[in-house]
Write a protein that holds these residues in place. Structure first.
Motif, PDB file in Angstrom:
ATOM      1  N   GLU A   1       0.878  -1.208  -0.117  1.00 56.44           N
ATOM      2  CA  GLU A   1       0.115  -0.065  -0.072  1.00 56.44           C
ATOM      3  C   GLU A   1       0.790   1.404  -0.108  1.00 56.44           C
ATOM      4  OE1 GLU A   1      -1.932   1.379   3.611  1.00 56.44           O
ATOM      5  OE2 GLU A   1      -1.072  -0.524   4.604  1.00 56.44           O
ATOM      6  N   PHE A   2       0.173   2.351  -0.626  1.00 57.83           N
ATOM      7  CA  PHE A   2       1.031   3.629  -0.334  1.00 57.83           C
ATOM      8  C   PHE A   2      -0.110   4.619  -0.306  1.00 57.83           C
ATOM      9  CE2 PHE A   2       0.682   3.101  -4.919  1.00 57.83           C
ATOM     10  CZ  PHE A   2       0.137   4.112  -5.353  1.00 57.83           C
TER      11      PHE A   2
ATOM     12  N   VAL B   1      -5.763   6.138   0.007  1.00 61.54           N
ATOM     13  CA  VAL B   1      -4.839   5.081   0.210  1.00 61.54           C
ATOM     14  C   VAL B   1      -5.076   4.212  -0.942  1.00 61.54           C
ATOM     15  CG1 VAL B   1      -4.575   2.777   1.320  1.00 61.54           C
ATOM     16  CG2 VAL B   1      -5.447   4.761   2.806  1.00 61.54           C
ATOM     17  N   PHE B   2      -3.888   3.706  -1.712  1.00 60.05           N
ATOM     18  CA  PHE B   2      -3.827   2.978  -2.777  1.00 60.05           C
ATOM     19  C   PHE B   2      -3.237   1.702  -2.425  1.00 60.05           C
ATOM     20  CE2 PHE B   2      -3.493   7.487  -3.625  1.00 60.05           C
ATOM     21  CZ  PHE B   2      -4.546   7.578  -4.731  1.00 60.05           C
TER      22      PHE B   2
ATOM     23  N   ILE C   1      -8.114   3.157  -3.331  1.00 54.90           N
ATOM     24  CA  ILE C   1      -8.086   2.760  -4.868  1.00 54.90           C
ATOM     25  C   ILE C   1      -7.410   1.529  -4.884  1.00 54.90           C
ATOM     26  CG2 ILE C   1      -7.555   3.195  -7.282  1.00 54.90           C
ATOM     27  CD1 ILE C   1      -8.113   6.053  -4.770  1.00 54.90           C
ATOM     28  N   ILE C   2      -7.682   0.504  -5.706  1.00 55.04           N
ATOM     29  CA  ILE C   2      -6.808  -0.587  -5.794  1.00 55.04           C
ATOM     30  C   ILE C   2      -6.353  -0.738  -7.332  1.00 55.04           C
ATOM     31  CG2 ILE C   2      -7.058  -3.201  -5.914  1.00 55.04           C
ATOM     32  CD1 ILE C   2      -9.136  -3.108  -3.781  1.00 55.04           C
TER      33      ILE C   2
ATOM     34  N   ASN D   1     -15.336   1.545   1.660  1.00 54.52           N
ATOM     35  CA  ASN D   1     -14.388   2.786   1.462  1.00 54.52           C
ATOM     36  C   ASN D   1     -13.543   2.620   0.067  1.00 54.52           C
ATOM     37  OD1 ASN D   1     -13.057   0.381   2.627  1.00 54.52           O
ATOM     38  ND2 ASN D   1     -11.600   1.652   3.767  1.00 54.52           N
ATOM     39  N   VAL D   2     -13.868   1.474  -0.842  1.00 53.63           N
ATOM     40  CA  VAL D   2     -13.314   1.198  -1.913  1.00 53.63           C
ATOM     41  C   VAL D   2     -13.835   2.235  -3.061  1.00 53.63           C
ATOM     42  CG1 VAL D   2     -12.541  -0.618  -3.766  1.00 53.63           C
ATOM     43  CG2 VAL D   2     -12.345  -1.160  -1.289  1.00 53.63           C
ATOM     44  N   LEU D   3     -13.311   2.835  -3.644  1.00 55.74           N
ATOM     45  CA  LEU D   3     -13.734   3.738  -4.659  1.00 55.74           C
ATOM     46  C   LEU D   3     -13.505   3.149  -6.129  1.00 55.74           C
ATOM     47  CD1 LEU D   3     -12.545   7.394  -4.025  1.00 55.74           C
ATOM     48  CD2 LEU D   3     -14.560   6.192  -3.186  1.00 55.74           C
ATOM     49  N   ALA D   4     -12.528   2.492  -5.977  1.00 58.29           N
ATOM     50  CA  ALA D   4     -12.347   2.027  -7.676  1.00 58.29           C
ATOM     51  C   ALA D   4     -11.327   0.684  -7.624  1.00 58.29           C
ATOM     52  CB  ALA D   4     -11.936   3.225  -8.626  1.00 58.29           C
ATOM     53  N   VAL D   5     -11.506  -0.049  -8.625  1.00 54.73           N
ATOM     54  CA  VAL D   5     -10.463  -1.147  -8.935  1.00 54.73           C
ATOM     55  C   VAL D   5      -9.953  -0.668 -10.277  1.00 54.73           C
ATOM     56  CG1 VAL D   5      -9.826  -3.627  -8.891  1.00 54.73           C
ATOM     57  CG2 VAL D   5     -11.609  -2.796  -7.209  1.00 54.73           C
ATOM     58  N   VAL D   6      -8.685  -0.833 -10.438  1.00 55.64           N
ATOM     59  CA  VAL D   6      -8.106  -0.530 -12.019  1.00 55.64           C
ATOM     60  C   VAL D   6      -7.148  -1.701 -12.410  1.00 55.64           C
ATOM     61  CG1 VAL D   6      -6.708   1.257 -12.990  1.00 55.64           C
ATOM     62  CG2 VAL D   6      -7.901   1.874 -10.843  1.00 55.64           C
ATOM     63  N   SER D   7      -7.487  -2.107 -13.505  1.00 55.45           N
ATOM     64  CA  SER D   7      -6.766  -3.253 -13.872  1.00 55.45           C
ATOM     65  C   SER D   7      -6.516  -3.288 -15.623  1.00 55.45           C
ATOM     66  CB  SER D   7      -7.672  -4.555 -13.658  1.00 55.45           C
ATOM     67  OG  SER D   7      -8.928  -4.494 -14.299  1.00 55.45           O
TER      68      SER D   7
END
Length: 277
Positions: free
Chosen positions: A133-134, A140-141, A179-180, A216-222
């Motif tokens: 994480e960072f 939080v990512f 954001i993941i 609390n998860v806004l987005a999953v980016v893949s």
């Protein structure tokens, strides 16, 4: 004296108003680069990545760049060192997720070795493991690993210890927006139907169960499917992006704005760029 007091009051009021506004609204802009597939045997792939880096460096107000896997075409130290040499010219921090083309333990490119090579040229690169994480501003990512290093293949697999880690980090940051980033999507983009059988992701249901336990998860980016697509599911925005090396060459710019008592706003833009010799 009254004028001075009025001026001081006005300055204090402006400062308080500015502080309140910044506390209520959080915004960040970053870039996703998907499936660069760089190879020392392909001068074209190197030109594409160099041109992308040059174009990214011209963009304004970018906080960081994330490479979401299949960063190299084949899992060799030579390919990875060539990749790092180019991306180290970015003017903003960069972070790296793993894809199915990135690691193969038997070819001397395990996950541990992968991140060691990343740090050879960038001593400040903080990560030592494939799940990490960072934080930037009040966001939080997470970089989440679904790649296999012993028997690589085109399918993704999120191990139980990975899902447990995601669950733990989400719980620890329940009051922050998350954001993941990952290579393998858990919501497939439109147009991927013919490829799902060979490129599917295992443990999608278990992964979604983890996400559904938190708000609390806004987005999953893949990446992975080399397709552009965006889908909202159970309050999470699933963003998929095409391959950098495909035509037209493009990366994705993502803006996220969160305001208290309002739904988050997510803007995405595919940024096409010219490949230079």
């Amino acid at each position: 004296m009254k004028k001075i007091l009025s001026l001081l009051f006005g300055l204090i009021f402006c400062c308080l108003s500015s502080t309140a506004a910044s506390a209520a609204t959080e915004a960040i802009k970053f870039i996703q680069v998907a499936d660069a597939h760089l190879s020392v045997d392909s001068e074209y792939s190197q030109k594409v990545l160099r041109s992308a880096v040059e174009d990214i460096n011209k963009q304004q107000n970018i906080s960081f760049v994330v490479f979401t896997g299949d960063n190299i075409g084949n899992p060799t130290p030579e390919n990875l060192r060539a990749f790092v040499k180019i991306v180290s010219k970015l003017k903003v921090p960069y972070y790296v997720a793993l894809g199915n083309h990135d690691v193969y333990k038997s070819k001397e490119l395990s996950k541990v070795r992968y991140y060691e090579i990343l740090r050879e040229r960038n001593l400040l690169y903080p990560q030592r493991s494939s799940n990490y994480e960072f934080k930037k501003r009040n966001f939080v990512f997470l970089i989440v690993d679904g790649a296999k290093e012993v028997i690589p293949g085109s399918v993704g697999y999120y191990r139980q210890d990975t899902l447990d880690w995601v669950d733990k980090v989400l719980a620890q940051n329940e009051k922050k927006s998350v954001i993941i980033f990952q290579h393998f999507p858990i919501v497939y983009p439109d147009g991927s139907e013919s490829s799902v059988r060979s490129h599917k992701t295992y443990r999608v249901d278990e992964y979604e169960d983890v996400l559904n336990e938190h708000n609390n998860v806004l987005a999953v980016v893949s990446g992975h499917f080399h397709l552009n697509g965006e889908t909202m599911k159970n309050g999470v925005y699933h963003i998929a992006s095409p391959s950098l090396i495909g035509l037209p060459q493009a990366y994705k710019i993502i803006d996220i704005i969160t305001t208290k008592d309002f739904s988050p706003i997510i803007y995405t833009q595919l940024r096409e760029f010219e490949v230079k010799d």
